[in-house]
Design a protein around this motif. Structure first.
Motif, PDB file in Angstrom:
ATOM      1  N   ASP A   1      37.730  36.834  43.633  1.00  0.00           N
ATOM      2  CA  ASP A   1      38.822  36.383  42.770  1.00  0.00           C
ATOM      3  C   ASP A   1      38.259  35.968  41.406  1.00  0.00           C
ATOM      4  N   ASN A   2      38.900  36.421  40.336  1.00  0.00           N
ATOM      5  CA  ASN A   2      38.413  36.068  38.992  1.00  0.00           C
ATOM      6  C   ASN A   2      39.380  35.144  38.255  1.00  0.00           C
ATOM      7  N   ALA A   3      40.366  34.590  38.989  1.00  0.00           N
ATOM      8  CA  ALA A   3      41.419  33.787  38.352  1.00  0.00           C
ATOM      9  C   ALA A   3      40.865  32.556  37.638  1.00  0.00           C
ATOM     10  N   ILE A   4      39.711  32.100  38.055  1.00  0.00           N
ATOM     11  CA  ILE A   4      39.120  30.887  37.478  1.00  0.00           C
ATOM     12  C   ILE A   4      38.618  31.133  36.052  1.00  0.00           C
ATOM     13  N   PHE A   5      38.347  32.408  35.704  1.00  0.00           N
ATOM     14  CA  PHE A   5      37.848  32.726  34.362  1.00  0.00           C
ATOM     15  C   PHE A   5      39.017  32.813  33.377  1.00  0.00           C
ATOM     16  N   PRO A   6      38.926  32.117  32.248  1.00  0.00           N
ATOM     17  CA  PRO A   6      39.976  32.242  31.246  1.00  0.00           C
ATOM     18  C   PRO A   6      39.816  33.586  30.513  1.00  0.00           C
TER      19      PRO A   6
ATOM     20  N   ARG B   1      37.935  39.670  31.173  1.00  0.00           N
ATOM     21  CA  ARG B   1      37.691  40.914  30.461  1.00  0.00           C
ATOM     22  C   ARG B   1      37.573  42.104  31.402  1.00  0.00           C
ATOM     23  N   CYS B   2      37.437  41.829  32.694  1.00  0.00           N
ATOM     24  CA  CYS B   2      37.206  42.905  33.655  1.00  0.00           C
ATOM     25  C   CYS B   2      38.135  42.739  34.854  1.00  0.00           C
ATOM     26  N   SER B   3      38.243  43.819  35.632  1.00  0.00           N
ATOM     27  CA  SER B   3      38.955  43.697  36.899  1.00  0.00           C
ATOM     28  C   SER B   3      38.066  42.918  37.868  1.00  0.00           C
ATOM     29  N   PRO B   4      38.674  42.259  38.858  1.00  0.00           N
ATOM     30  CA  PRO B   4      37.882  41.481  39.815  1.00  0.00           C
ATOM     31  C   PRO B   4      36.807  42.337  40.473  1.00  0.00           C
ATOM     32  N   ALA B   5      35.628  41.766  40.686  1.00  0.00           N
ATOM     33  CA  ALA B   5      34.498  42.511  41.249  1.00  0.00           C
ATOM     34  C   ALA B   5      34.787  42.926  42.692  1.00  0.00           C
TER      35      ALA B   5
ATOM     36  N   CYS C   1      24.437  38.555  42.689  1.00  0.00           N
ATOM     37  CA  CYS C   1      24.828  39.903  43.135  1.00  0.00           C
ATOM     38  C   CYS C   1      23.861  40.956  42.600  1.00  0.00           C
ATOM     39  N   ILE C   2      23.713  41.028  41.289  1.00  0.00           N
ATOM     40  CA  ILE C   2      22.884  42.078  40.695  1.00  0.00           C
ATOM     41  C   ILE C   2      21.417  41.835  41.040  1.00  0.00           C
ATOM     42  N   GLY C   3      21.040  40.557  41.117  1.00  0.00           N
ATOM     43  CA  GLY C   3      19.653  40.212  41.448  1.00  0.00           C
ATOM     44  C   GLY C   3      19.202  40.851  42.750  1.00  0.00           C
TER      45      GLY C   3
ATOM     46  N   LEU D   1      24.506  48.427  40.242  1.00  0.00           N
ATOM     47  CA  LEU D   1      23.963  47.703  39.090  1.00  0.00           C
ATOM     48  C   LEU D   1      24.838  47.892  37.848  1.00  0.00           C
ATOM     49  N   MET D   2      25.593  48.983  37.799  1.00  0.00           N
ATOM     50  CA  MET D   2      26.401  49.292  36.616  1.00  0.00           C
ATOM     51  C   MET D   2      27.709  48.499  36.641  1.00  0.00           C
ATOM     52  N   CYS D   3      28.129  48.067  35.431  1.00  0.00           N
ATOM     53  CA  CYS D   3      29.344  47.254  35.321  1.00  0.00           C
ATOM     54  C   CYS D   3      30.514  47.862  36.094  1.00  0.00           C
ATOM     55  N   ALA D   4      30.765  49.143  35.853  1.00  0.00           N
ATOM     56  CA  ALA D   4      31.973  49.771  36.389  1.00  0.00           C
ATOM     57  C   ALA D   4      31.910  49.982  37.898  1.00  0.00           C
ATOM     58  N   GLU D   5      30.718  49.886  38.467  1.00  0.00           N
ATOM     59  CA  GLU D   5      30.618  50.018  39.925  1.00  0.00           C
ATOM     60  C   GLU D   5      31.166  48.764  40.604  1.00  0.00           C
ATOM     61  N   CYS D   6      31.083  47.624  39.936  1.00  0.00           N
ATOM     62  CA  CYS D   6      31.658  46.390  40.479  1.00  0.00           C
ATOM     63  C   CYS D   6      33.012  46.079  39.854  1.00  0.00           C
ATOM     64  N   HIS D   7      33.122  46.357  38.555  1.00  0.00           N
ATOM     65  CA  HIS D   7      34.389  46.122  37.838  1.00  0.00           C
ATOM     66  C   HIS D   7      34.946  47.489  37.437  1.00  0.00           C
TER      67      HIS D   7
HETATM   68  C1  HEC Z   1      27.034  43.721  41.587  1.00  0.00           C
HETATM   69  C2  HEC Z   1      28.337  43.542  41.021  1.00  0.00           C
HETATM   70  C3  HEC Z   1      28.477  43.259  39.536  1.00  0.00           C
HETATM   71  C4  HEC Z   1      27.972  43.998  38.501  1.00  0.00           C
HETATM   72  C5  HEC Z   1      27.068  45.231  38.560  1.00  0.00           C
HETATM   73  C6  HEC Z   1      28.492  43.417  37.293  1.00  0.00           C
HETATM   74  N1  HEC Z   1      29.283  42.340  37.602  1.00  0.00           N
HETATM   75 FE1  HEC Z   1      30.357  41.214  36.289  1.00  0.00          FE
HETATM   76  N2  HEC Z   1      30.934  39.967  37.771  1.00  0.00           N
HETATM   77  C7  HEC Z   1      30.626  40.150  39.109  1.00  0.00           C
HETATM   78  C8  HEC Z   1      31.209  39.044  39.879  1.00  0.00           C
HETATM   79  C9  HEC Z   1      31.111  38.839  41.367  1.00  0.00           C
HETATM   80  C10 HEC Z   1      31.882  38.222  38.928  1.00  0.00           C
HETATM   81  C11 HEC Z   1      32.705  36.934  39.193  1.00  0.00           C
HETATM   82  C12 HEC Z   1      34.042  37.229  39.889  1.00  0.00           C
HETATM   83  C13 HEC Z   1      34.890  38.282  39.249  1.00  0.00           C
HETATM   84  O1  HEC Z   1      34.924  38.440  38.009  1.00  0.00           O
HETATM   85  O2  HEC Z   1      35.592  39.006  40.019  1.00  0.00           O
HETATM   86  C14 HEC Z   1      31.706  38.842  37.624  1.00  0.00           C
HETATM   87  C15 HEC Z   1      32.233  38.351  36.437  1.00  0.00           C
HETATM   88  C16 HEC Z   1      32.160  38.963  35.219  1.00  0.00           C
HETATM   89  C17 HEC Z   1      32.811  38.496  34.008  1.00  0.00           C
HETATM   90  C18 HEC Z   1      33.664  37.213  33.889  1.00  0.00           C
HETATM   91  C19 HEC Z   1      35.098  37.502  34.349  1.00  0.00           C
HETATM   92  C20 HEC Z   1      35.850  38.392  33.393  1.00  0.00           C
HETATM   93  O3  HEC Z   1      36.427  39.401  33.873  1.00  0.00           O
HETATM   94  O4  HEC Z   1      35.902  38.114  32.177  1.00  0.00           O
HETATM   95  C21 HEC Z   1      32.507  39.378  33.008  1.00  0.00           C
HETATM   96  C22 HEC Z   1      32.948  39.343  31.554  1.00  0.00           C
HETATM   97  C23 HEC Z   1      31.641  40.403  33.605  1.00  0.00           C
HETATM   98  N3  HEC Z   1      31.457  40.116  34.945  1.00  0.00           N
HETATM   99  C24 HEC Z   1      31.119  41.484  32.926  1.00  0.00           C
HETATM  100  C25 HEC Z   1      30.210  42.382  33.458  1.00  0.00           C
HETATM  101  C26 HEC Z   1      29.532  43.402  32.676  1.00  0.00           C
HETATM  102  C27 HEC Z   1      29.753  43.654  31.186  1.00  0.00           C
HETATM  103  C28 HEC Z   1      28.693  44.071  33.528  1.00  0.00           C
HETATM  104  C29 HEC Z   1      27.680  45.158  33.229  1.00  0.00           C
HETATM  105  C30 HEC Z   1      26.695  44.807  32.214  1.00  0.00           C
HETATM  106  C31 HEC Z   1      28.870  43.471  34.873  1.00  0.00           C
HETATM  107  N4  HEC Z   1      29.792  42.458  34.766  1.00  0.00           N
HETATM  108  C32 HEC Z   1      28.236  43.898  36.012  1.00  0.00           C
HETATM  109  C33 HEC Z   1      29.914  41.202  39.664  1.00  0.00           C
HETATM  110  C34 HEC Z   1      29.273  42.207  38.964  1.00  0.00           C
END
Ligand code: HEC
Ligand code: HEC
Ligand code: HEC
Ligand code: HEC
Length: 131
Positions: free
Chosen positions: A32-37, A40-44, A107-109, A119-125
């Protein structure tokens, strides 16, 4: 007869209450990402139980940790607390690891170390908004 029915009800209630958190994580498919104001992304994507089973993680404390005197406890876990209860949104003097960083480090660690898992942003978001 009536006594037994009441006992049964009490037992069912106790079982239902104890099982509630497990039900919650079984149904958890994203973090859930509701806690973030201004998200910018869809929930992971994170199929809680399925992920941990596939990844072979048995110890809840890998993610739900507790620190004592600056060291991670080997026995205590914190699955009854959301990460934000200890990692506030903004990092600061008494909060070295802000919430977004805490998630990403965890997570990424592990995915980096194990060379497995996204590892890529879009794979989680899968979706990012463009602002
Ligand atoms: C392994 C999974 C994973 C990857 C890869 C990842 N994220 Fe996330 N990210 C998360 C999680 C878990 C959270 C916290 C909960 C959520 O947002 O659903 C989060 C939160 C965020 C947030 C804060 C919430 C929001 O939507 O504003 C941002 C911004 C963000 N990530 C950007 C990125 C970007 C940019 C990348 C690539 C450079 C990235 N993330 C890669 C798992 C990931
Ligand atoms: C790979 C990391 C990871 C592991 C291992 C893990 N969890 Fe979680 N769990 C999470 C994340 C991330 C959340 C969401 C936390 C948040 O939103 O602040 C969560 C949430 C939960 C919740 C709250 C569910 C809800 O819907 O609010 C419970 C209960 C829970 N976990 C139990 C467990 C138990 C029990 C174990 C061990 C069998 C475990 N978790 C192992 C990452 C993990
Ligand atoms: C009961 C409080 C507590 C909870 C709940 C908690 N943490 Fe922590 N975490 C800490 C403390 C204390 C540290 C040490 C650094 C600091 O003081 O912030 C830490 C350190 C970390 C670190 C860096 C060290 C390491 O283990 O790699 C990461 C990453 C992290 N937490 C992620 C998370 C995530 C993700 C969650 C939710 C699943 C979470 N934490 C839940 C208290 C907590
Ligand atoms: C302790 C190591 C570890 C941690 C911590 C961890 N992962 Fe993973 N993750 C893995 C492994 C291993 C895989 C590959 C599993 C497989 O497919 O065999 C994986 C796979 C994934 C996948 C691919 C789909 C799936 O479910 O298999 C996603 C999405 C994912 N992780 C998201 C996350 C998010 C979000 C977090 C933090 C809340 C996280 N992971 C924390 C080890 C970890």
């Amino acid at each position: 007869m009536e006594k037994r029915a009441i006992m049964l009800l009490i037992i069912l209630m106790a079982v239902g209450w104890a099982a509630a958190p497990c039900l919650a994580q079984e149904k958890m498919h994203v973090v859930d990402n509701a806690i973030f104001p201004d998200t910018r992304c869809s929930p992971a994507l994170f199929d809680h139980d399925g992920h941990n089973e596939k990844a072979g993680i048995d110890d809840c404390g890998v993610c739900h940790h507790v620190y004592q005197n600056g060291r991670k406890s080997e026995v205590e876990t914190s699955e009854d607390s959301a990460c934000v209860e200890c990692h506030a949104l903004k990092a600061g003097a008494d909060n070295p690891i802000g919430l977004r960083r805490a998630f990403h480090l965890r997570c990424i660690g592990c995915h980096q170390i194990g060379e497995v898992g996204p590892l890529m942003c879009a794979e989680c978001h899968p979706r990012a908004s463009l602002h």
